[in-house]
Design a protein around this motif. Structure first.
Motif, PDB file in Angstrom:
ATOM      1  N   TRP A 218      12.538 -17.731  13.731  1.00 54.05           N
ATOM      2  CA  TRP A 218      12.870 -19.012  14.361  1.00 54.05           C
ATOM      3  C   TRP A 218      14.363 -19.302  14.225  1.00 54.05           C
ATOM      4  O   TRP A 218      15.019 -19.721  15.177  1.00 54.05           O
ATOM      5  CB  TRP A 218      12.058 -20.128  13.724  1.00 54.05           C
ATOM      6  N   ILE A 219      14.895 -19.076  13.049  1.00 56.21           N
ATOM      7  CA  ILE A 219      16.322 -19.330  12.818  1.00 56.21           C
ATOM      8  C   ILE A 219      17.167 -18.410  13.679  1.00 56.21           C
ATOM      9  O   ILE A 219      18.141 -18.839  14.312  1.00 56.21           O
ATOM     10  CB  ILE A 219      16.656 -19.179  11.324  1.00 56.21           C
ATOM     11  N   LEU A 220      16.813 -17.132  13.731  1.00 57.68           N
ATOM     12  CA  LEU A 220      17.593 -16.196  14.552  1.00 57.68           C
ATOM     13  C   LEU A 220      17.486 -16.521  16.038  1.00 57.68           C
ATOM     14  O   LEU A 220      18.449 -16.362  16.782  1.00 57.68           O
ATOM     15  CB  LEU A 220      17.133 -14.765  14.293  1.00 57.68           C
ATOM     16  N   ALA A 221      16.322 -16.978  16.492  1.00 58.91           N
ATOM     17  CA  ALA A 221      16.154 -17.319  17.905  1.00 58.91           C
ATOM     18  C   ALA A 221      16.969 -18.556  18.280  1.00 58.91           C
ATOM     19  O   ALA A 221      17.417 -18.695  19.420  1.00 58.91           O
ATOM     20  CB  ALA A 221      14.683 -17.551  18.209  1.00 58.91           C
ATOM     21  N   ASN A 222      17.167 -19.469  17.339  1.00 59.26           N
ATOM     22  CA  ASN A 222      17.897 -20.704  17.605  1.00 59.26           C
ATOM     23  C   ASN A 222      19.262 -20.734  16.930  1.00 59.26           C
ATOM     24  O   ASN A 222      19.790 -21.804  16.640  1.00 59.26           O
ATOM     25  CB  ASN A 222      17.063 -21.903  17.128  1.00 59.26           C
ATOM     26  N   LEU A 223      19.853 -19.583  16.706  1.00 60.19           N
ATOM     27  CA  LEU A 223      21.108 -19.492  15.969  1.00 60.19           C
ATOM     28  C   LEU A 223      22.245 -20.238  16.668  1.00 60.19           C
ATOM     29  O   LEU A 223      23.047 -20.903  16.016  1.00 60.19           O
ATOM     30  CB  LEU A 223      21.487 -18.021  15.770  1.00 60.19           C
ATOM     31  N   GLU A 224      22.309 -20.155  17.974  1.00 55.70           N
ATOM     32  CA  GLU A 224      23.371 -20.850  18.715  1.00 55.70           C
ATOM     33  C   GLU A 224      23.262 -22.363  18.538  1.00 55.70           C
ATOM     34  O   GLU A 224      24.273 -23.053  18.483  1.00 55.70           O
ATOM     35  CB  GLU A 224      23.313 -20.475  20.199  1.00 55.70           C
ATOM     36  N   GLU A 225      22.041 -22.853  18.467  1.00 53.25           N
ATOM     37  CA  GLU A 225      21.844 -24.285  18.250  1.00 53.25           C
ATOM     38  C   GLU A 225      22.322 -24.701  16.866  1.00 53.25           C
ATOM     39  O   GLU A 225      22.877 -25.771  16.675  1.00 53.25           O
ATOM     40  CB  GLU A 225      20.356 -24.612  18.381  1.00 53.25           C
ATOM     41  N   TYR A 226      22.099 -23.838  15.876  1.00 53.23           N
ATOM     42  CA  TYR A 226      22.503 -24.148  14.509  1.00 53.23           C
ATOM     43  C   TYR A 226      24.015 -24.071  14.326  1.00 53.23           C
ATOM     44  O   TYR A 226      24.557 -24.687  13.417  1.00 53.23           O
ATOM     45  CB  TYR A 226      21.822 -23.200  13.520  1.00 53.23           C
TER      46      TYR A 226
ATOM     47  N   GLU B 164     -10.198  -7.910   5.649  1.00 55.84           N
ATOM     48  CA  GLU B 164      -9.536  -8.814   4.705  1.00 55.84           C
ATOM     49  C   GLU B 164      -8.101  -8.379   4.439  1.00 55.84           C
ATOM     50  O   GLU B 164      -7.187  -9.207   4.378  1.00 55.84           O
ATOM     51  CB  GLU B 164     -10.312  -8.851   3.389  1.00 55.84           C
ATOM     52  N   GLN B 165      -7.888  -7.086   4.286  1.00 57.96           N
ATOM     53  CA  GLN B 165      -6.535  -6.571   4.059  1.00 57.96           C
ATOM     54  C   GLN B 165      -5.638  -6.856   5.253  1.00 57.96           C
ATOM     55  O   GLN B 165      -4.485  -7.266   5.094  1.00 57.96           O
ATOM     56  CB  GLN B 165      -6.583  -5.068   3.790  1.00 57.96           C
ATOM     57  N   THR B 166      -6.174  -6.659   6.468  1.00 64.47           N
ATOM     58  CA  THR B 166      -5.395  -6.932   7.678  1.00 64.47           C
ATOM     59  C   THR B 166      -5.034  -8.404   7.774  1.00 64.47           C
ATOM     60  O   THR B 166      -3.888  -8.757   8.083  1.00 64.47           O
ATOM     61  CB  THR B 166      -6.195  -6.503   8.922  1.00 64.47           C
ATOM     62  N   PHE B 167      -5.995  -9.284   7.494  1.00 63.62           N
ATOM     63  CA  PHE B 167      -5.739 -10.718   7.549  1.00 63.62           C
ATOM     64  C   PHE B 167      -4.641 -11.117   6.567  1.00 63.62           C
ATOM     65  O   PHE B 167      -3.718 -11.860   6.919  1.00 63.62           O
ATOM     66  CB  PHE B 167      -7.031 -11.490   7.244  1.00 63.62           C
ATOM     67  N   VAL B 168      -4.724 -10.615   5.349  1.00 60.35           N
ATOM     68  CA  VAL B 168      -3.738 -10.966   4.331  1.00 60.35           C
ATOM     69  C   VAL B 168      -2.348 -10.464   4.732  1.00 60.35           C
ATOM     70  O   VAL B 168      -1.351 -11.173   4.581  1.00 60.35           O
ATOM     71  CB  VAL B 168      -4.166 -10.402   2.956  1.00 60.35           C
ATOM     72  N   MET B 169      -2.260  -9.243   5.256  1.00 59.28           N
ATOM     73  CA  MET B 169      -0.962  -8.697   5.665  1.00 59.28           C
ATOM     74  C   MET B 169      -0.358  -9.499   6.820  1.00 59.28           C
ATOM     75  O   MET B 169       0.841  -9.775   6.827  1.00 59.28           O
ATOM     76  CB  MET B 169      -1.106  -7.220   6.059  1.00 59.28           C
ATOM     77  N   VAL B 170      -1.189  -9.891   7.783  1.00 61.25           N
ATOM     78  CA  VAL B 170      -0.692 -10.688   8.913  1.00 61.25           C
ATOM     79  C   VAL B 170      -0.179 -12.037   8.431  1.00 61.25           C
ATOM     80  O   VAL B 170       0.895 -12.497   8.846  1.00 61.25           O
ATOM     81  CB  VAL B 170      -1.796 -10.848   9.985  1.00 61.25           C
ATOM     82  N   VAL B 171      -0.907 -12.679   7.526  1.00 66.26           N
ATOM     83  CA  VAL B 171      -0.479 -13.977   7.001  1.00 66.26           C
ATOM     84  C   VAL B 171       0.827 -13.836   6.223  1.00 66.26           C
ATOM     85  O   VAL B 171       1.742 -14.648   6.362  1.00 66.26           O
ATOM     86  CB  VAL B 171      -1.592 -14.597   6.126  1.00 66.26           C
ATOM     87  N   MET B 172       0.943 -12.780   5.416  1.00 68.46           N
ATOM     88  CA  MET B 172       2.175 -12.580   4.648  1.00 68.46           C
ATOM     89  C   MET B 172       3.370 -12.345   5.575  1.00 68.46           C
ATOM     90  O   MET B 172       4.439 -12.925   5.384  1.00 68.46           O
ATOM     91  CB  MET B 172       2.012 -11.391   3.692  1.00 68.46           C
ATOM     92  N   PHE B 173       3.206 -11.482   6.558  1.00 67.57           N
ATOM     93  CA  PHE B 173       4.314 -11.204   7.469  1.00 67.57           C
ATOM     94  C   PHE B 173       4.694 -12.439   8.277  1.00 67.57           C
ATOM     95  O   PHE B 173       5.871 -12.706   8.495  1.00 67.57           O
ATOM     96  CB  PHE B 173       3.992 -10.037   8.404  1.00 67.57           C
ATOM     97  N   ALA B 174       3.705 -13.208   8.725  1.00 65.15           N
ATOM     98  CA  ALA B 174       4.006 -14.424   9.484  1.00 65.15           C
ATOM     99  C   ALA B 174       4.723 -15.446   8.609  1.00 65.15           C
ATOM    100  O   ALA B 174       5.640 -16.135   9.068  1.00 65.15           O
ATOM    101  CB  ALA B 174       2.716 -15.014  10.044  1.00 65.15           C
ATOM    102  N   THR B 175       4.325 -15.537   7.349  1.00 66.19           N
ATOM    103  CA  THR B 175       4.956 -16.490   6.430  1.00 66.19           C
ATOM    104  C   THR B 175       6.405 -16.123   6.164  1.00 66.19           C
ATOM    105  O   THR B 175       7.272 -16.992   6.071  1.00 66.19           O
ATOM    106  CB  THR B 175       4.172 -16.523   5.097  1.00 66.19           C
ATOM    107  N   ILE B 176       6.681 -14.836   6.058  1.00 68.02           N
ATOM    108  CA  ILE B 176       8.046 -14.398   5.741  1.00 68.02           C
ATOM    109  C   ILE B 176       8.902 -14.280   6.998  1.00 68.02           C
ATOM    110  O   ILE B 176      10.036 -14.755   7.040  1.00 68.02           O
ATOM    111  CB  ILE B 176       8.000 -13.053   4.985  1.00 68.02           C
ATOM    112  N   LEU B 177       8.358 -13.659   8.030  1.00 71.62           N
ATOM    113  CA  LEU B 177       9.166 -13.385   9.219  1.00 71.62           C
ATOM    114  C   LEU B 177       9.196 -14.534  10.225  1.00 71.62           C
ATOM    115  O   LEU B 177      10.118 -14.610  11.029  1.00 71.62           O
ATOM    116  CB  LEU B 177       8.648 -12.120   9.907  1.00 71.62           C
ATOM    117  N   GLY B 178       8.222 -15.423  10.180  1.00 73.06           N
ATOM    118  CA  GLY B 178       8.187 -16.544  11.126  1.00 73.06           C
ATOM    119  C   GLY B 178       9.414 -17.439  11.034  1.00 73.06           C
ATOM    120  O   GLY B 178      10.130 -17.634  12.033  1.00 73.06           O
ATOM    121  N   PRO B 179       9.716 -18.004   9.862  1.00 72.13           N
ATOM    122  CA  PRO B 179      10.888 -18.872   9.759  1.00 72.13           C
ATOM    123  C   PRO B 179      12.209 -18.148  10.038  1.00 72.13           C
ATOM    124  O   PRO B 179      13.095 -18.698  10.684  1.00 72.13           O
ATOM    125  CB  PRO B 179      10.844 -19.361   8.308  1.00 72.13           C
ATOM    126  N   SER B 180      12.328 -16.908   9.577  1.00 70.57           N
ATOM    127  CA  SER B 180      13.589 -16.201   9.842  1.00 70.57           C
ATOM    128  C   SER B 180      13.729 -15.878  11.321  1.00 70.57           C
ATOM    129  O   SER B 180      14.832 -15.924  11.872  1.00 70.57           O
ATOM    130  CB  SER B 180      13.714 -14.929   9.006  1.00 70.57           C
TER     131      SER B 180
END
Length: 72
Positions: free
Chosen positions: A56-64, A38-54
C-alpha cells in the motif's frame, strides 16, 4: 607477533571457562499435525499481514511525498 600470540592465548583461556546454556531441542514429532489447507491459510495470512501495508505504501508513494499544506 609474539604479543599477538600471547593475547590470543589469554583470550582463549578466558573463553574456555564460560558456561554456555544448551538449547532445549526436542526430537519428538508434533502433537498436532497441520493439514495442507491449514498451512496454506496461515502462510497467506502471514504474507498479507507483512506485504499488504508495504505494498500500500509503495503504491501510494507519490501521495506520501507531497506535503500536507503545500499547494498543488
Amino acid at each position: 607477533m609474539s604479543g599477538l600470540n600471547r593475547s590470543f592465548n589469554l583470550l582463549r583461556s578466558v573463553m574456555r571457562h564460560q558456561i554456555t546454556p544448551k538449547a532445549n531441542i526436542s526430537a519428538k514429532p508434533a502433537k498436532h499435525v497441520l493439514s495442507a489447507g491449514e498451512q496454506t491459510f496461515v502462510m497467506v495470512v502471514m504474507f498479507a499481514t507483512i506485504l499488504g501495508p508495504s505494498g500500500w505504501i509503495l503504491a501510494n508513494l507519490e501521495e506520501y511525498k507531497k506535503r500536507p499544506g503545500a499547494a498543488e
